[in-house]
Design an enzyme around this catalytic site. Structure first.
Site: not given
Ligand code: 4NP
Length: 155
Positions: A8, A14, A124
């Site tokens: 992710c 995720r 997300d």
């Molecule tokens: P992930 O979610 O990709 O599912 O781990 C996110 C975690 C952090 C960020 C974006 C998506 N961020 O912009 O910091």
């Protein structure tokens, strides 16, 4: 096809949930799998999963609290057979790192395991509430169940 990597953006929401779910199922069914998760970004490298992801998994009996986020590397394309990505942004980020066609062919959308060829995103949940994490967990659970069925047919 027993080395599976989930990807992710941050590797704190995720993909660590997917890693925890698949590890749990592999243990339950006695299947030997190499499982890991990474992010395309480095912002959260070294951190444990987001507290909301950890709680959602814990409520379903899965402990992901000790997983540690890391950023994808070129070596991951050699070290894994399948690289399952969360959405189109992640797909583009991963494919950009692929050095050859063989590497690129390893990359697919996680939800294509459930709805082949639709390239559906795992949304997300980072900027939303806990309900978004629960919805994502259920989507990932279905996808991981399909991986287990595929592996069972080969082991
Ligand atoms: P992930 O979610 O990709 O599912 O781990 C996110 C975690 C952090 C960020 C974006 C998506 N961020 O912009 O910091």
């Amino acid at each position: 096809m027993n080395r599976i990597l989930f990807v992710c953006l941050g590797n704190i929401c995720r993909s660590p949930m997917a890693e925890g779910i698949l590890r749990h199922k592999a243990e339950k069914y006695g299947l030997k799998l190499k499982i890991d998760s990474v992010g395309t970004g480095s912002w959260h490298a070294g951190e444990n999963p987001d507290k909301r992801a950890t709680k959602t998994a814990k409520d379903r009996g899965i402990d992901i609290s000790k997983l540690i986020a890391r950023q994808i590397t070129e070596d991951d394309f050699e070290n894994f057979d399948m690289i399952y990505v969360a959405d189109a942004e992640v797909y583009d980020g991963v494919v950009d790192l692929a050095l050859n066609r063989e590497h690129k062919l390893k990359v697919d959308y996680i939800m294509n395991l459930v709805h082949p060829d639709l390239n559906m995103p795992v949304p997300d949940p980072y900027f939303g509430g806990i309900d978004g994490f629960e919805k994502v967990f259920d989507m990932l659970d279905k996808a991981c169940e399909t991986i287990i069925l595929k592996v069972k047919n080969t082991q």
